[in-house]
Scaffold this motif. Structure first.
Motif, PDB file in Angstrom:
ATOM      1  N   ASN A   1       6.405  -2.199  15.442  1.00 22.80           N
ATOM      2  CA  ASN A   1       7.537  -1.306  15.275  1.00 22.80           C
ATOM      3  C   ASN A   1       7.938  -1.178  13.810  1.00 22.80           C
ATOM      4  O   ASN A   1       8.164  -0.084  13.303  1.00 22.80           O
ATOM      5  CB  ASN A   1       8.714  -1.802  16.117  1.00 22.80           C
ATOM      6  N   ASN A   2       7.969  -2.338  13.117  1.00 22.19           N
ATOM      7  CA  ASN A   2       8.354  -2.296  11.704  1.00 22.19           C
ATOM      8  C   ASN A   2       7.437  -1.377  10.902  1.00 22.19           C
ATOM      9  O   ASN A   2       7.890  -0.612  10.062  1.00 22.19           O
ATOM     10  CB  ASN A   2       8.280  -3.695  11.098  1.00 22.19           C
ATOM     11  N   LEU A   3       6.146  -1.488  11.190  1.00 21.29           N
ATOM     12  CA  LEU A   3       5.204  -0.682  10.425  1.00 21.29           C
ATOM     13  C   LEU A   3       5.365   0.792  10.768  1.00 21.29           C
ATOM     14  O   LEU A   3       5.220   1.649   9.906  1.00 21.29           O
ATOM     15  CB  LEU A   3       3.772  -1.138  10.706  1.00 21.29           C
ATOM     16  N   ASP A   4       5.700   1.073  12.028  1.00 21.24           N
ATOM     17  CA  ASP A   4       5.972   2.459  12.396  1.00 21.24           C
ATOM     18  C   ASP A   4       7.133   3.008  11.574  1.00 21.24           C
ATOM     19  O   ASP A   4       7.077   4.119  11.051  1.00 21.24           O
ATOM     20  CB  ASP A   4       6.340   2.547  13.890  1.00 21.24           C
ATOM     21  N   VAL A   5       8.164   2.186  11.477  1.00 17.01           N
ATOM     22  CA  VAL A   5       9.335   2.630  10.714  1.00 17.01           C
ATOM     23  C   VAL A   5       8.959   2.817   9.255  1.00 17.01           C
ATOM     24  O   VAL A   5       9.364   3.792   8.613  1.00 17.01           O
ATOM     25  CB  VAL A   5      10.488   1.605  10.861  1.00 17.01           C
ATOM     26  N   MET A   6       8.131   1.896   8.730  1.00 22.02           N
ATOM     27  CA  MET A   6       7.748   2.013   7.322  1.00 22.02           C
ATOM     28  C   MET A   6       7.016   3.321   7.059  1.00 22.02           C
ATOM     29  O   MET A   6       7.295   4.033   6.089  1.00 22.02           O
ATOM     30  CB  MET A   6       6.862   0.818   6.937  1.00 22.02           C
ATOM     31  N   ILE A   7       6.086   3.655   7.946  1.00 20.51           N
ATOM     32  CA  ILE A   7       5.340   4.898   7.758  1.00 20.51           C
ATOM     33  C   ILE A   7       6.265   6.098   7.942  1.00 20.51           C
ATOM     34  O   ILE A   7       6.210   7.074   7.195  1.00 20.51           O
ATOM     35  CB  ILE A   7       4.150   4.948   8.733  1.00 20.51           C
ATOM     36  N   ARG A   8       7.140   5.969   8.906  1.00 19.89           N
ATOM     37  CA  ARG A   8       8.118   7.028   9.154  1.00 19.89           C
ATOM     38  C   ARG A   8       8.998   7.251   7.919  1.00 19.89           C
ATOM     39  O   ARG A   8       9.326   8.374   7.573  1.00 19.89           O
ATOM     40  CB  ARG A   8       8.958   6.592  10.360  1.00 19.89           C
ATOM     41  N   ASP A   9       9.346   6.138   7.255  1.00 17.36           N
ATOM     42  CA  ASP A   9      10.148   6.257   6.035  1.00 17.36           C
ATOM     43  C   ASP A   9       9.435   7.093   4.983  1.00 17.36           C
ATOM     44  O   ASP A   9      10.053   7.903   4.284  1.00 17.36           O
ATOM     45  CB  ASP A   9      10.430   4.865   5.451  1.00 17.36           C
ATOM     46  N   ILE A  10       8.139   6.870   4.860  1.00 15.22           N
ATOM     47  CA  ILE A  10       7.397   7.625   3.850  1.00 15.22           C
ATOM     48  C   ILE A  10       7.381   9.103   4.226  1.00 15.22           C
ATOM     49  O   ILE A  10       7.590   9.987   3.387  1.00 15.22           O
ATOM     50  CB  ILE A  10       5.946   7.097   3.727  1.00 15.22           C
TER      51      ILE A  10
ATOM     52  N   PHE B   1      11.580  10.260  -5.168  1.00 13.02           N
ATOM     53  CA  PHE B   1      12.125   9.017  -4.620  1.00 13.02           C
ATOM     54  C   PHE B   1      11.540   8.740  -3.250  1.00 13.02           C
ATOM     55  O   PHE B   1      11.390   9.637  -2.433  1.00 13.02           O
ATOM     56  CB  PHE B   1      13.651   9.092  -4.519  1.00 13.02           C
ATOM     57  N   THR B   2      11.221   7.498  -3.052  1.00 11.20           N
ATOM     58  CA  THR B   2      10.848   7.039  -1.722  1.00 11.20           C
ATOM     59  C   THR B   2      12.060   6.288  -1.195  1.00 11.20           C
ATOM     60  O   THR B   2      12.584   5.415  -1.884  1.00 11.20           O
ATOM     61  CB  THR B   2       9.644   6.086  -1.810  1.00 11.20           C
TER      62      THR B   2
ATOM     63  N   GLU C   1       0.824  -1.200   0.000  1.00 10.97           N
ATOM     64  CA  GLU C   1       0.000   0.000   0.000  1.00 10.97           C
ATOM     65  C   GLU C   1       0.863   1.257   0.000  1.00 10.97           C
ATOM     66  O   GLU C   1       0.626   2.186  -0.766  1.00 10.97           O
ATOM     67  CB  GLU C   1      -0.916  -0.036   1.226  1.00 10.97           C
ATOM     68  N   LEU C   2       1.881   1.265   0.856  1.00 11.25           N
ATOM     69  CA  LEU C   2       2.712   2.468   0.972  1.00 11.25           C
ATOM     70  C   LEU C   2       3.505   2.715  -0.307  1.00 11.25           C
ATOM     71  O   LEU C   2       3.691   3.855  -0.725  1.00 11.25           O
ATOM     72  CB  LEU C   2       3.662   2.344   2.165  1.00 11.25           C
ATOM     73  N   LEU C   3       3.958   1.638  -0.941  1.00  9.04           N
ATOM     74  CA  LEU C   3       4.787   1.834  -2.124  1.00  9.04           C
ATOM     75  C   LEU C   3       3.964   2.203  -3.346  1.00  9.04           C
ATOM     76  O   LEU C   3       4.493   2.702  -4.327  1.00  9.04           O
ATOM     77  CB  LEU C   3       5.620   0.582  -2.401  1.00  9.04           C
ATOM     78  N   SER C   4       2.673   1.941  -3.279  1.00  9.20           N
ATOM     79  CA  SER C   4       1.869   2.334  -4.440  1.00  9.20           C
ATOM     80  C   SER C   4       1.297   3.740  -4.257  1.00  9.20           C
ATOM     81  O   SER C   4       0.530   4.212  -5.083  1.00  9.20           O
ATOM     82  CB  SER C   4       0.748   1.319  -4.656  1.00  9.20           C
ATOM     83  N   LEU C   5       1.683   4.403  -3.166  1.00  8.02           N
ATOM     84  CA  LEU C   5       1.172   5.750  -2.936  1.00  8.02           C
ATOM     85  C   LEU C   5       1.718   6.725  -3.967  1.00  8.02           C
ATOM     86  O   LEU C   5       2.847   6.597  -4.409  1.00  8.02           O
ATOM     87  CB  LEU C   5       1.595   6.244  -1.549  1.00  8.02           C
ATOM     88  N   LYS C   6       0.892   7.704  -4.299  1.00  7.03           N
ATOM     89  CA  LYS C   6       1.380   8.792  -5.122  1.00  7.03           C
ATOM     90  C   LYS C   6       1.559   9.999  -4.209  1.00  7.03           C
ATOM     91  O   LYS C   6       0.723  10.261  -3.350  1.00  7.03           O
ATOM     92  CB  LYS C   6       0.354   9.125  -6.224  1.00  7.03           C
ATOM     93  N   SER C   7       2.644  10.676  -4.384  1.00  2.00           N
ATOM     94  CA  SER C   7       2.981  11.890  -3.630  1.00  2.00           C
ATOM     95  C   SER C   7       2.785  11.747  -2.117  1.00  2.00           C
ATOM     96  O   SER C   7       2.235  12.620  -1.455  1.00  2.00           O
ATOM     97  CB  SER C   7       2.232  13.114  -4.178  1.00  2.00           C
ATOM     98  N   PHE C   8       3.220  10.597  -1.581  1.00  2.00           N
ATOM     99  CA  PHE C   8       3.378  10.410  -0.134  1.00  2.00           C
ATOM    100  C   PHE C   8       2.117  10.654   0.687  1.00  2.00           C
ATOM    101  O   PHE C   8       2.191  11.141   1.803  1.00  2.00           O
ATOM    102  CB  PHE C   8       4.508  11.320   0.397  1.00  2.00           C
ATOM    103  N   GLN C   9       0.971  10.323   0.155  1.00  2.00           N
ATOM    104  CA  GLN C   9      -0.259  10.516   0.940  1.00  2.00           C
ATOM    105  C   GLN C   9      -0.488   9.310   1.840  1.00  2.00           C
ATOM    106  O   GLN C   9      -1.303   8.452   1.544  1.00  2.00           O
ATOM    107  CB  GLN C   9      -1.464  10.711   0.007  1.00  2.00           C
ATOM    108  N   PHE C  10       0.213   9.277   2.965  1.00  4.67           N
ATOM    109  CA  PHE C  10       0.192   8.073   3.783  1.00  4.67           C
ATOM    110  C   PHE C  10      -0.756   8.167   4.973  1.00  4.67           C
ATOM    111  O   PHE C  10      -0.805   7.271   5.799  1.00  4.67           O
ATOM    112  CB  PHE C  10       1.602   7.767   4.311  1.00  4.67           C
ATOM    113  N   TYR C  11      -1.519   9.263   5.079  1.00  2.00           N
ATOM    114  CA  TYR C  11      -2.297   9.468   6.306  1.00  2.00           C
ATOM    115  C   TYR C  11      -3.337   8.383   6.540  1.00  2.00           C
ATOM    116  O   TYR C  11      -3.542   7.926   7.650  1.00  2.00           O
ATOM    117  CB  TYR C  11      -2.936  10.856   6.295  1.00  2.00           C
ATOM    118  N   GLU C  12      -3.979   7.978   5.445  1.00  2.00           N
ATOM    119  CA  GLU C  12      -4.996   6.926   5.546  1.00  2.00           C
ATOM    120  C   GLU C  12      -4.376   5.645   6.125  1.00  2.00           C
ATOM    121  O   GLU C  12      -4.900   5.035   7.057  1.00  2.00           O
ATOM    122  CB  GLU C  12      -5.571   6.672   4.141  1.00  2.00           C
ATOM    123  N   THR C  13      -3.217   5.293   5.573  1.00  2.00           N
ATOM    124  CA  THR C  13      -2.530   4.085   6.045  1.00  2.00           C
ATOM    125  C   THR C  13      -2.123   4.233   7.500  1.00  2.00           C
ATOM    126  O   THR C  13      -2.242   3.304   8.295  1.00  2.00           O
ATOM    127  CB  THR C  13      -1.273   3.859   5.192  1.00  2.00           C
TER     128      THR C  13
END
Lengths: 632, 106
Positions: A382-391, A414-415, A353-365
């Motif tokens: 924790n992993n998912l926190d880091v993933m969202i943090r990465d975005i 770039f992500t 889901e996060l990698l298919s985002l366009k322009s970093f709209q990660f709030y929903e996730t």
């Protein structure tokens, strides 16, 4: 012990009967009347005896005789009782008795009849009353009978409460509950329509029927639900209904705990349980059968897991040792021994889901993650926190880089991921297209300034929009970066070999071939004499189907990986150990490969592959054990 | 055929610019992950490189230096630990002044 004449005579000695002609005649007739009218002579005798006051002793004799006769009888139905009564009453038509005498006689007769006819006199309320039986019992029996009739007619009707409809239900609770127990699986399945029926069960369930209810439910579950023909989502759905239904019947959750065990055990063994639950939680769509889970997730849970022990109260007496009462999602989670399996599955879905985002709209996730944490506990993700943090970081970096160097094209983004926290990041390397290289270089330079001490490495993930200008047509594609890099090689050139493509992009041949075949499928390239050519003339270009997304890592490509890499290991294993289950093979493979690189296969992948080998006649499958074909 | 790339949404990974197999000498965890107390890798759990070229998670070495018996020595080579500034500096810069403070005291 049967009472006979002598017993009675000890207690009530019979008076002497005077012996004269009239008395003889009268007593003779009375004791042997055989339902025949007395002759005129006898009638006169009776009158005389009555006048002389000697009749009562004869009556007592008669009563005595009646007693021994009736006690010896065995009535089969109420008609016989009635006939007997008429028979013994017969002489009274011809004798005038004082009221108290008549009453004494009737009492004696009726009490004898009551004694002998207890079991069936209730059939006839009127007669029962006439011989002095208590008819409340009879009335109740009648009501109960009609209630049972009613109850039978309510089989399969669960959306009305029987108790509210019929007030006398107290009489036949057991009957009602028995019916409902027989229907329990269907009642559970038709939750919430069946709530009234469930309320009835709660109200009337006798403690002795608790076990029966659970047994019937689990028996029917095993027979009708928990078999290979049921869809996993149906089973999960039934499990959810089971939780809700049994919590109505027994709010303490003990029955639920017992009833749900077989389903839990079964779901645990189904390989697609977790993916289905995760999918339902992550992608709430109306058409998803399990969309209730997503609704459930949105509901606020009041009790954080860690506070549970503060409100401790003892488990009910019939609770099993590991008795737990949970809400639906927690209960589904607890089917599995660790939450890890869920977290792994979630990280895959989140990654997609996060990698298919366009322009970093990660709030929903991010919001979804917060909801999940409320069910799974804060610490698991924790992993998912880091993933969202990465975005989020990528968004900041992207913004800064574009601000610091305004010459970086806005169309390039770039992500940037913390690779240790993302599942299944591909390791394939390749060179980005020439046209992108300068921008990438600029971006990397900015990255080093924004994030000192760190470096970036491209992966094949992401997406690119390419525009192809052919002789007679312009086409637009959304493709993966390797595909974009490959088609860029055909810019103003044609007739390239696979080797050329893979070496000039420093791309593995497998990835190169896969990406080239994508373009062949799109009829942009064609493969001829070992070379790939551009199809400049797009006459035969198939319509539509040109909005292709990033091609996900498909099962097929995964299994070729197992096929080529792991076959020798599996073969060696089976040569040594003869027969192994899929689980054992999986754990062996995991052991052998964990040191080199992470073994990216799930047990299901391995099982799938093993089954493929069975169909390819390489392996035999017997009782869940895999063997080498023709291995003796 | 002319090929135009209109948009590029690349996905990259980052790693600390250190030899890839190297792990923190104290917690034995990769630099690209965190020290045992942190959750988020990257700037929140930066690296420190000493003049002796040994690298650690900043939190790991700080914890080490706070112990009396460490005597401000590098746990790897037992030389006095001095963080490197400038070009080779990794992670946030305020970290280094904190590390410095130990050196002055020692």
């Amino acid at each position: 012990m049967l009472l006979n004449k002598s017993h009675f005579q000890k207690v009530f000695p019979l008076p002497e009967i005077p012996t004269d002609n009239d008395t003889d005649l009268a007593s003779n007739w009375l004791l042997n009347h055989e339902h025949k009218e007395p002759t005129t002579r006898v009638k006169t005798a009776l009158k005389n005896v009555l006048a002389s006051g000697a009749l009562w002793p004869i009556i007592l004799q008669y009563i005595e005789q009646m007693r021994s006769q009736i006690l010896a009888l065995d009535f089969e139905n109420v008609r016989q009782v009635e006939r007997t009564r008429r028979f013994f009453m017969f002489p009274l038509h011809f004798i005038t008795l004082e009221d108290y005498e008549a009453n004494q006689f009737l009492r004696a007769l009726d009490s004898l009849l009551r004694f002998k006819s207890g079991k069936f006199a209730l059939d006839d309320k009127f007669f029962s009353e006439s011989i002095g039986l208590d008819t409340t019992e009879y009335d109740n029996l009648q009501t109960e009978k009609s209630l049972v009739e009613q109850i039978k007619q309510h089989a399969g009707i669960w959306n009305v409460s029987f108790a509210e409809k019929y007030e006398e239900i107290d009489l036949s609770q057991k009957e009602l509950v028995s019916l409902r127990i027989n229907e329990i699986l269907d009642i559970v399945k038709s939750y919430p329509e069946s709530i009234p029926a469930l309320n009835d069960i709660r109200q009337f369930l006798d403690p002795s029927q608790r076990l029966q209810l659970v047994n019937e439910f689990t028996k029917n579950c095993n027979r009708y639900l928990l078999h290979a023909g049921s869809n996993t989502d149906d089973i999960i759905l039934c499990y959810i209904s089971t939780i809700r239904s049994f919590l109505i019947v027994d709010p303490r959750g003990v029955l639920l705990d017992n009833a749900s065990r077989p389903i839990r055990r079964y779901l645990k063994d189904r390989s697609d349980t977790i993916p289905l639950i995760v999918d339902a939680l992550m992608n709430p769509r109306k058409e998803n059968k399990l969309s209730v889970l997503a609704d459930e997730l949105k509901m606020v849970t009041q009790i954080p897991v860690n506070d549970l022990h503060l409100r401790w109260y003892p488990d009910p007496i019939d609770a099993l040792p590991d008795f737990k009462k949970q809400d639906i999602i927690e209960s589904l989670i607890s089917i599995f021994d660790t939450k890890e399996v869920f977290v792994t599955e979630f990280s895959h879905v989140f990654a997609d889901e996060l990698l298919s985002l366009k322009s970093f709209q990660f709030y929903e996730t991010s919001r979804k993650l917060d909801l999940l944490k409320s069910k799974f506990g804060e610490g698991e993700f924790n992993n998912l926190d880091v993933m969202i943090r990465d975005i989020l970081d990528s968004k900041l970096t992207d913004h800064k880089a574009h601000t610091l160097d305004r010459s970086i094209s806005r169309d390039v983004q770039f992500t940037i991921l913390s690779y240790m926290y993302w599942p299944d990041l591909p390791e394939d390397e390749f060179q980005v297209p020439e046209s992108i290289k300068p921008t990438l270089k600029q971006f990397e330079d900015q990255f080093r300034i924004i994030r000192p001490g760190r470096k970036m490495k491209q992966t094949k993930l992401g997406s690119a929009t390419v525009q192809l200008q052919l002789d007679n047509k312009t086409l637009k594609f959304e493709v993966s970066p390797p595909e974009a890099a490959i088609i860029s090689l055909f810019h103003n050139s044609s007739g390239l070999s696979l080797d050329h493509v893979s070496s000039s992009l420093k791309m593995g041949t497998e990835l190169a071939e896969k990406s080239l075949s994508y373009w062949v499928d799109q009829s942009v390239l064609k493969f001829e004499d070992g070379l790939y050519h551009v199809l400049e003339n797009q006459k035969d270009y198939p319509p539509a189907n040109n909005h292709n997304k990033v091609i996900p890592e498909t099962k097929a490509s995964k299994s070729t990986e197992i096929n080529t890499n792991y076959w020798p290991f599996v073969k060696g294993m089976l040569e040594n150990l003869e027969a192994l289950s899929a689980e054992r093979i999986y754990s062996f493979l995991k052991l052998s490969f964990s040191t080199e690189k992470t073994f990216g296969q799930s047990p299901t992948d391995v099982r799938d592959q093993l089954n493929t080998w069975v169909t390819e006649d390489r392996l035999d499958l017997e009782d869940g054990q895999y063997k080498l074909k023709n291995f003796k | 055929m002319l090929v135009d790339i209109l948009e590029w949404n690349g996905v990259a990974t980052w790693s600390w610019d250190v030899p890839s197999e190297e792990v923190c000498g104290i917690c034995r965890v990769s630099f690209d992950a965190t020290c045992s107390n942190c959750k988020i890798p990257g700037d929140q759990c930066p690296l420190v490189v000493g003049e002796c070229t040994h690298r650690f998670h900043m939190h790991c070495i700080v914890k080490w230096l706070e112990i009396e018996t460490s005597k401000n020595l590098c746990p790897m080579c037992r030389r006095s630990f001095k963080a490197v500034h400038g070009e080779k500096q990794l992670g946030g810069s305020q970290v280094l002044s904190y590390i410095e403070s130990f050196n002055f005291e020692g």
